[in-house]
Design an enzyme around this catalytic site. Structure first.
Site, mmCIF file in Angstrom:
data_model
loop_
_atom_site.group_PDB
_atom_site.id
_atom_site.type_symbol
_atom_site.label_atom_id
_atom_site.label_comp_id
_atom_site.label_asym_id
_atom_site.label_seq_id
_atom_site.Cartn_x
_atom_site.Cartn_y
_atom_site.Cartn_z
ATOM 1 N N LYS A 211 0.857 -1.181 0.000
ATOM 2 C CA LYS A 211 0.000 0.000 0.000
ATOM 3 C C LYS A 211 0.894 1.232 0.000
ATOM 4 O O LYS A 211 1.724 1.413 0.895
ATOM 5 C CB LYS A 211 -0.898 -0.005 1.235
ATOM 6 C CG LYS A 211 -1.763 1.246 1.335
ATOM 7 C CD LYS A 211 -2.787 1.121 2.432
ATOM 8 C CE LYS A 211 -3.609 2.378 2.546
ATOM 9 N NZ LYS A 211 -4.636 2.254 3.572
ATOM 10 N N ARG A 221 -10.765 9.762 1.891
ATOM 11 C CA ARG A 221 -10.640 10.437 3.196
ATOM 12 C C ARG A 221 -11.785 11.434 3.386
ATOM 13 O O ARG A 221 -12.245 11.645 4.503
ATOM 14 C CB ARG A 221 -9.260 11.097 3.305
ATOM 15 C CG ARG A 221 -8.154 10.040 3.371
ATOM 16 C CD ARG A 221 -6.757 10.633 3.431
ATOM 17 N NE ARG A 221 -5.747 9.572 3.299
ATOM 18 C CZ ARG A 221 -4.456 9.777 3.105
ATOM 19 N NH1 ARG A 221 -3.991 11.022 3.034
ATOM 20 N NH2 ARG A 221 -3.627 8.768 3.000
ATOM 21 N N LYS A 234 1.190 9.876 5.708
ATOM 22 C CA LYS A 234 1.310 8.487 6.165
ATOM 23 C C LYS A 234 2.602 7.839 5.666
ATOM 24 O O LYS A 234 2.702 6.623 5.571
ATOM 25 C CB LYS A 234 0.068 7.695 5.725
ATOM 26 C CG LYS A 234 -1.234 8.246 6.308
ATOM 27 C CD LYS A 234 -2.420 7.301 6.078
ATOM 28 C CE LYS A 234 -3.685 7.831 6.750
ATOM 29 N NZ LYS A 234 -4.833 6.903 6.632
ATOM 30 N N GLU A 250 7.616 -6.893 1.152
ATOM 31 C CA GLU A 250 6.397 -6.797 1.977
ATOM 32 C C GLU A 250 5.507 -8.031 1.771
ATOM 33 O O GLU A 250 4.991 -8.611 2.723
ATOM 34 C CB GLU A 250 5.591 -5.546 1.602
ATOM 35 C CG GLU A 250 6.120 -4.226 2.149
ATOM 36 C CD GLU A 250 5.752 -4.028 3.615
ATOM 37 O OE1 GLU A 250 5.190 -4.943 4.238
ATOM 38 O OE2 GLU A 250 6.044 -2.935 4.141
ATOM 39 N N LYS A 265 -2.229 -1.386 -3.852
ATOM 40 C CA LYS A 265 -3.077 -0.191 -3.767
ATOM 41 C C LYS A 265 -2.229 1.057 -3.851
ATOM 42 O O LYS A 265 -1.229 1.117 -3.142
ATOM 43 C CB LYS A 265 -3.784 -0.252 -2.417
ATOM 44 C CG LYS A 265 -4.718 0.873 -2.130
ATOM 45 C CD LYS A 265 -5.323 0.637 -0.799
ATOM 46 C CE LYS A 265 -6.156 1.831 -0.408
ATOM 47 N NZ LYS A 265 -6.632 1.731 0.922
ATOM 48 N N TYR A 330 -15.219 1.177 -6.828
ATOM 49 C CA TYR A 330 -16.487 1.865 -6.531
ATOM 50 C C TYR A 330 -17.445 1.766 -7.700
ATOM 51 O O TYR A 330 -18.637 2.012 -7.554
ATOM 52 C CB TYR A 330 -16.205 3.332 -6.170
ATOM 53 C CG TYR A 330 -15.282 3.426 -4.972
ATOM 54 C CD1 TYR A 330 -15.786 3.267 -3.683
ATOM 55 C CD2 TYR A 330 -13.905 3.577 -5.125
ATOM 56 C CE1 TYR A 330 -14.939 3.278 -2.582
ATOM 57 C CE2 TYR A 330 -13.051 3.596 -4.039
ATOM 58 C CZ TYR A 330 -13.580 3.441 -2.775
ATOM 59 O OH TYR A 330 -12.733 3.427 -1.693
HETATM 60 C C1 PBG Z 1 -7.141 3.578 5.499
HETATM 61 C C2 PBG Z 1 -7.632 3.320 4.138
HETATM 62 C C3 PBG Z 1 -7.491 4.213 3.068
HETATM 63 C C4 PBG Z 1 -8.115 3.628 1.972
HETATM 64 C C5 PBG Z 1 -8.615 2.390 2.382
HETATM 65 N N1 PBG Z 1 -8.300 2.211 3.732
HETATM 66 C C6 PBG Z 1 -6.925 5.585 3.000
HETATM 67 C C7 PBG Z 1 -5.648 5.892 3.611
HETATM 68 O O1 PBG Z 1 -4.749 5.048 3.745
HETATM 69 O O2 PBG Z 1 -5.517 7.044 3.995
HETATM 70 C C8 PBG Z 1 -8.193 4.294 0.630
HETATM 71 C C9 PBG Z 1 -9.154 3.778 -0.337
HETATM 72 C C10 PBG Z 1 -9.438 4.676 -1.473
HETATM 73 O O3 PBG Z 1 -8.815 5.726 -1.689
HETATM 74 O O4 PBG Z 1 -10.362 4.318 -2.216
HETATM 75 N N2 PBG Z 1 -6.844 2.577 6.337
#
Ligand code: PBG
Length: 344
Positions: A211, A221, A234, A250, A265, A330
């Site tokens: 990720k 968010r 992050k 990872e 992701k 989505y």
């Molecule tokens: C956070 C989380 C995020 C997403 C899924 N779980 C955002 C982040 O890491 O700030 C993002 C999913 C998306 O953008 O569709 N645990």
């Protein structure tokens, strides 16, 4: 290996034009479909949904056209429609009311919290639907980070302990798949051990293994209301977009710790990572077509720049070609509908 050799040998075995005319196999739908190397089915798609408190409540999300936050009852209705169109798995994200957020995100461990009630009610109404529950603290913390924070630092081991409890809470509520999206070190092994020792031997762990600290999460968010809260970024736990070898490390660690499936992701900007994982490990690898990617397609379509259905389908095909087993998007219900149109 064998496959690679055949492809490498292709020029030697292929007679030259006009004996070979590549266009022979492109002349009509039936032949194109017959030789298609990949396909997209509704069963490849996982629908991420945002769940809201209340009854009969729905709110639009400004940065995600055609996506709504919905109360549990309306979520069930929309999941039922999607299920009938072939979408068999949903990923749930809670929109946690501000008054329930705090520094340590302890609402995540409340067995009566919004997400646990949603899981139980959805399972009850749609027993055939697979449910993925996110494991991370960001919807529950006032600082918007995925873990516990002390002196501005996100703590690893202390967070892992809370994530184990959160996973157990979600498994008890009925989640089929827990999906740690927090990127703490060692959490997969710790969660696996905790689930095993509590008798949840069949709970599937989908690790967000690779990720990235990405600009494409902005609309998400917004949707869960963590963006306005997020202090800093992050980057101390999510990966740097520059790195590919690190993603493989990872994944190797997460598999060794007991992950059943891994996820990459965001999606489209990281297709190389998906195909490398597939080549090196052969584990079920999922792609997350994230909120920003979805918003880009919607915005371009609204601007008249492209056809949303065609572009979305092509995007899904790209994930399948790269080696993804399934895709979180989505657009899942819209794509399922357009697949039906195509086949009728
Ligand atoms: C956070 C989380 C995020 C997403 C899924 N779980 C955002 C982040 O890491 O700030 C993002 C999913 C998306 O953008 O569709 N645990």
């Amino acid at each position: 290996m064998l496959k690679n050799r055949i492809i490498k040998n292709t020029p030697a075995v292929e007679p030259a034009y006009p004996r070979t005319r590549m266009r022979r196999l492109r002349q009509s739908d039936w032949i194109r479909e017959m030789v298609a190397e990949h396909s997209v089915l509704a069963s490849d798609l996982i629908w991420p949904v945002f769940v809201l408190e209340g009854k009969n409540a729905a709110e639009p999300i400004k940065s995600m056209p055609d996506v709504e936050r919905r109360s549990i009852d309306l979520t069930i209705e929309s999941l039922r429609r999607a299920y009938d169109d072939g979408i068999k798995v949903a990923a749930l994200f809670p929109v946690v009311p501000v008054e329930k957020k705090n520094m340590d995100g302890k609402e995540a461990l409340n067995p009566e919290n919004l997400i646990c009630r949603a899981i139980a009610e959805i399972k009850n109404a749609l027993p055939g639907m697979g449910i993925i529950a996110d494991v991370a603290l960001d919807p529950y913390t006032t600082h918007g980070h995925d873990g516990l924070v002390e002196d501005g630092r996100v703590l690893n081991d202390e967070t892992v302990d809370v994530l184990c409890q959160q996973s157990l809470t979600l498994a008890r509520a009925g989640a089929d798949i827990v999906a740690p999206s927090d990127m703490m070190d060692g959490r997969i092994g710790a969660i696996r051990d905790r689930l095993e020792s509590e008798g949840f031997t069949d709970t599937i762990i989908l690790s967000y293994a690779a990720k990235y600290a990405s600009a494409f999460y902005g609309p998400f968010r917004d949707a869960v209301g963590s963006g306005a809260h997020l202090k800093g970024d992050k980057k101390t736990y999510q990966m740097a977009p520059a790195n590919a070898d690190e993603a493989l490390r990872e994944v190797a660690l997460d598999i060794a710790e007991g992950a059943d499936m891994v996820m990459v992701k965001p999606g489209l900007p990281y297709l190389d990572i998906i195909s490398k994982i597939k080549e090196n490990f052969g584990v079920p690898t999922l792609a997350y077509h994230v909120s920003g990617e979805y918003a880009m397609l919607k915005a371009a379509a609204a601007y008249g720049c492209l056809d949303f259905d065609l572009a979305a389908l092509e995007t899904m095909l790209a994930f399948k070609r790269a080696g993804a087993s399934a895709i979180l998007t989505y657009a899942a219900p819209e794509i399922a509908k357009s697949l039906q149109k195509k086949s009728s």
